[in-house]
Design a protein around this motif. Structure first.
Motif, mmCIF file in Angstrom:
data_model
loop_
_atom_site.group_PDB
_atom_site.id
_atom_site.type_symbol
_atom_site.label_atom_id
_atom_site.label_comp_id
_atom_site.label_asym_id
_atom_site.label_seq_id
_atom_site.Cartn_x
_atom_site.Cartn_y
_atom_site.Cartn_z
ATOM 1 N N ALA A 280 -68.598 -33.808 7.586
ATOM 2 C CA ALA A 280 -68.586 -32.950 6.399
ATOM 3 C C ALA A 280 -67.858 -31.637 6.695
ATOM 4 O O ALA A 280 -67.006 -31.182 5.902
ATOM 5 C CB ALA A 280 -70.037 -32.675 5.966
ATOM 6 N N ALA A 281 -68.154 -31.035 7.862
ATOM 7 C CA ALA A 281 -67.535 -29.764 8.217
ATOM 8 C C ALA A 281 -66.028 -29.905 8.369
ATOM 9 O O ALA A 281 -65.257 -29.041 7.933
ATOM 10 C CB ALA A 281 -68.146 -29.255 9.534
ATOM 11 N N ILE A 282 -65.607 -31.028 8.934
ATOM 12 C CA ILE A 282 -64.172 -31.242 9.161
ATOM 13 C C ILE A 282 -63.454 -31.454 7.821
ATOM 14 O O ILE A 282 -62.385 -30.900 7.569
ATOM 15 C CB ILE A 282 -63.960 -32.423 10.105
ATOM 16 C CG1 ILE A 282 -64.449 -32.050 11.514
ATOM 17 C CG2 ILE A 282 -62.500 -32.842 10.185
ATOM 18 C CD1 ILE A 282 -64.716 -33.226 12.405
ATOM 19 N N ALA A 283 -64.108 -32.207 6.926
ATOM 20 C CA ALA A 283 -63.497 -32.455 5.619
ATOM 21 C C ALA A 283 -63.352 -31.145 4.851
ATOM 22 O O ALA A 283 -62.328 -30.881 4.208
ATOM 23 C CB ALA A 283 -64.349 -33.459 4.839
ATOM 24 N N GLU A 284 -64.358 -30.296 4.955
ATOM 25 C CA GLU A 284 -64.350 -28.995 4.269
ATOM 26 C C GLU A 284 -63.190 -28.136 4.764
ATOM 27 O O GLU A 284 -62.563 -27.417 3.989
ATOM 28 C CB GLU A 284 -65.675 -28.283 4.558
ATOM 29 C CG GLU A 284 -66.069 -27.295 3.477
ATOM 30 C CD GLU A 284 -67.478 -26.804 3.718
ATOM 31 O OE1 GLU A 284 -67.607 -25.762 4.383
ATOM 32 O OE2 GLU A 284 -68.437 -27.506 3.298
ATOM 33 N N ALA A 285 -62.914 -28.228 6.071
ATOM 34 C CA ALA A 285 -61.842 -27.437 6.646
ATOM 35 C C ALA A 285 -60.462 -28.047 6.380
ATOM 36 O O ALA A 285 -59.453 -27.474 6.771
ATOM 37 C CB ALA A 285 -62.055 -27.279 8.157
ATOM 38 N N GLY A 286 -60.428 -29.177 5.729
ATOM 39 C CA GLY A 286 -59.166 -29.799 5.362
ATOM 40 C C GLY A 286 -58.492 -30.603 6.458
ATOM 41 O O GLY A 286 -57.316 -30.937 6.375
ATOM 42 N N SER A 287 -59.250 -30.938 7.506
ATOM 43 C CA SER A 287 -58.676 -31.783 8.567
ATOM 44 C C SER A 287 -59.105 -33.234 8.366
ATOM 45 O O SER A 287 -60.042 -33.505 7.618
ATOM 46 C CB SER A 287 -59.156 -31.309 9.945
ATOM 47 O OG SER A 287 -58.527 -30.079 10.252
ATOM 48 N N LEU A 288 -58.411 -34.147 9.048
ATOM 49 C CA LEU A 288 -58.769 -35.565 8.968
ATOM 50 C C LEU A 288 -59.247 -36.062 10.332
ATOM 51 O O LEU A 288 -58.718 -35.659 11.361
ATOM 52 C CB LEU A 288 -57.552 -36.403 8.548
ATOM 53 C CG LEU A 288 -57.107 -36.253 7.112
ATOM 54 C CD1 LEU A 288 -55.795 -37.001 6.900
ATOM 55 C CD2 LEU A 288 -58.169 -36.786 6.151
ATOM 56 N N ILE A 289 -60.254 -36.926 10.288
ATOM 57 C CA ILE A 289 -60.754 -37.499 11.539
ATOM 58 C C ILE A 289 -59.937 -38.748 11.872
ATOM 59 O O ILE A 289 -59.819 -39.648 11.040
ATOM 60 C CB ILE A 289 -62.244 -37.884 11.403
ATOM 61 C CG1 ILE A 289 -63.074 -36.638 11.098
ATOM 62 C CG2 ILE A 289 -62.750 -38.559 12.677
ATOM 63 C CD1 ILE A 289 -64.494 -36.950 10.689
#
Lengths: 312, 308
Positions: A280-289
């Protein structure tokens, strides 16, 4: 799943030396149970008692419904056993050896040839069935040993260090064979080993032995949790882009112990599984896993830490 | 007796096809045939002069040298089969594999003894039958009924003697830690029994009943006592016992080669087969006792041994 092996307070003494000390154990039908421990921990003595090969000094065990002390022959009739120095008769061929063991198990002549052929096929020795065993490699002998243990269509198979002395290729083959046969023949398998990855790969439950005592029995995951709760969990992450802000927000997340960065890759050490929050935190920051997975702490490391001694 | 026949069957095939067995058996057969041939040639040359009065010419021809070959090489054949019986399987690890299958432990040792005994009976009968054929072919004379009975008894005693060595060597194979020690122990026992016993007996006899100087005559008390002590000691050797029984059964001796003929008196009549056997029963008993004791001891020890 019902219990197929039940041992109560098994003890075996050789003079003053106690090889197995008050061991109680349950093995369920259809599972691959691993006995893990360093050399001399009493693993072999334990399964020899369970297979009716040696009498316990005290205690008892019921294997497939038979008492190992009072009815060892009945136990042997429904179990198979591969011991760590497996040897058969070098002057006989693979087929002759299996035929001899089949006769000892009173398998009627009409069924023997078929059973032997299918076993040799299963362990990959069909091509060498008429070759004398003296010419076999260690790995081939070991596979013949597995066939030998299965000759009487057993309910339970005891495998004592099945891959000891084999090269990596042979080790891999034997492990795959055990897994496959267990599935196909609907076996319960008790395997001893001092090789951790082997037990980790093969077994559904593990018993850990030390100085003749069974000190823990559980699944691999539970053992890791139980033996090393302070270990926490490692999560490996690879992102398409990673800026300092995102890194800081991850580091500040509750439950995170440490974060190691290597380019766009992160190794996160956390108290427990935080993958959802991280995503969730990564998606919020606009990065992709790109990848995210849990790295199990090596069982070996856990044991080394807990017992402070070398295992392999 | 679960598994006993299966084990015995496998062991018999193992023995009859093993290089060790075949070589010693071949040596035994060759030596026996040579002895038979030599005996016939000697008889043709010397005639009845070399017979003990009353002895059957056929048996005399037949036995010259043959008893000795069985006493020495036949016993080696027994050892060859027995010395590794248990220890080799224990060394290699195949014993544990065997015991993981539903067999009784006593089936293992019984099966092995039975198989070894069959192989040895086969060997002794074949060797002696071949010698018999040789003698009949060379002389053109067939044995009489009494001679046949004596020959069959001789075959039986020879088989028993070889099986006794199987029992002794099997005992060592159970007791000794490894096969090499087992072989060594068997060979030392064999050496004492076939050979060293004479030196030991002679030494003890010289100490217990010294001969002194002067001319030796059968009438001298010292000589007689010396001889008795000597014989009593050699009785501890199954090989000496076998030699005595075989000689006696084949009618080629009156109790161990000692015949005292008083001047002017007629020769005593040669004893019948039954008389020979009844005279030889102490020696037969020694052989049977050694066999039974060594086998019983191996049996008990093997049943109690821990396998690891």
């Amino acid at each position: 799943m019902s219990t197929i092996i039940e041992a109560n307070n098994l003890t075996k003494k050789y003079g003053e030396f106690t090889a197995v000390d008050n061991l109680s154990l349950e093995v369920r039908e259809g599972e691959i149970f691993g006995l893990l421990g360093p050399n001399g921990a009493g693993k072999t003595t334990t399964i020899m008692m369970l297979a009716g090969l040696i009498d316990p000094t005290s205690g008892n065990a019921i294997v497939a419904g038979f008492d190992v002390t009072r009815e060892p022959r009945k136990v042997k009739a429904v179990t198979g056993y591969l011991h760590d120095r497996f040897a058969c008769y070098d002057n006989l061929t693979a087929r002759q050896n299996l035929d001899f063991y089949a006769q000892l198990n009173d398998i009627p002549k009409s069924k023997r040839a078929k059973r032997i052929d299918s076993l040799l096929e299963a362990v990959g020795l069909s091509r060498w069935k008429d070759v004398k065993v003296g010419k076999f490699s260690r790995g081939m002998k070991q596979r013949l040993g597995i066939a030998q243990a299965l000759i009487n269509e057993p309910k339970i198979v005891f495998l004592d260090e099945p891959t000891a002395g084999l090269d990596p290729q042979g080790t891999r083959e034997v492990r795959m064979l055990i897994k496959r046969l267990c599935r196909e023949e609907e076996l319960t398998v008790v395997v001893t080993s001092h090789i951790l990855p082997e037990v980790e790969q093969l077994c559904s439950r593990i018993g850990i032995m030390k100085d003749g005592k069974l000190i823990a029995v559980d699944t691999f995951e539970n053992l890791v949790k139980r033996l090393a709760p302070e270990e926490g969990i490692f999560i490996r992450l690879e992102l398409n882009k990673l800026d300092d802000k995102l890194l800081r927000s991850i580091e500040d997340m509750p439950g995170i112990r440490s974060v190691d960065r290597d380019g766009n890759e992160l190794m996160i050490h956390a108290d427990h599984d935080l993958r959802e929050k991280l995503a969730a935190a990564i998606a919020e920051a606009g990065s992709l896993i790109l990848t995210m997975h849990i790295v199990q702490p090596r069982l070996e490391e856990v044991f080394l830490k807990v017992y402070g001694r070398g295992w392999i | 007796m679960a598994g006993m026949w299966t084990i015995a069957k496998k062991e018999i095939i193992d023995h009859l096809t093993s290089v060790r067995f075949i070589i010693i058996f071949a040596v035994l057969v060759i030596l026996i045939l040579c002895s038979a041939y030599e005996g016939v040639q000697q008889y043709f040359k010397e005639g009845s002069r070399m017979l003990i009065p009353g002895q059957s010419a056929f048996l005399a021809v037949f036995t010259w040298g043959i008893t000795e070959k069985i006493a020495v090489v036949g016993s080696l054949l027994g050892i060859a089969i027995g010395f590794a019986a248990i220890s080799q399987e224990r060394d290699s690890g195949s014993l544990i594999t065997l015991l993981t299958h539903p067999v009784f432990r006593d089936s293992v040792i019984n099966g092995k003894l039975m198989a070894g005994a069959c192989a040895l009976i086969f060997a002794s009968f074949t060797a002696i039958a071949l010698a018999l054929t040789t003698v009949i072919t060379l002389t053109g004379v067939a044995p009489t009924g009494d001679e046949t009975a004596r020959l069959l008894t001789f075959m039986g005693i020879s088989g028993l003697y070889m099986i006794m060595w199987l029992g002794v060597s099997m005992f060592f194979s159970v007791v000794m830690r490894d096969t090499t020690s087992s072989l060594l122990a068997s060979i030392i026992t064999w050496l004492i029994s076939t050979n060293l016993i004479y030196s030991i007996a002679s030494l003890i006899a010289s100490i217990v009943a010294p001969l002194g100087g002067g001319i030796i005559t059968p009438h001298r008390i010292g000589w007689k006592r010396h001889f008795e002590v000597f014989r009593a000691i050699t009785r501890f050797s199954p090989t000496c016992c076998y030699r005595d029984v075989a000689q006696s059964v084949l009618g080629s001796s009156f109790r161990g080669g000692l015949i005292i003929v008083e001047p002017g008196k007629p020769m005593p009549a040669p004893p019948s087969l039954l008389e020979c056997l009844s005279q030889s029963w102490p020696e037969i008993t020694v052989i049977v006792v050694v066999l039974v004791v060594s086998f019983a001891a191996s049996y008990l020890l093997f049943m109690r041994q821990e396998i690891r």
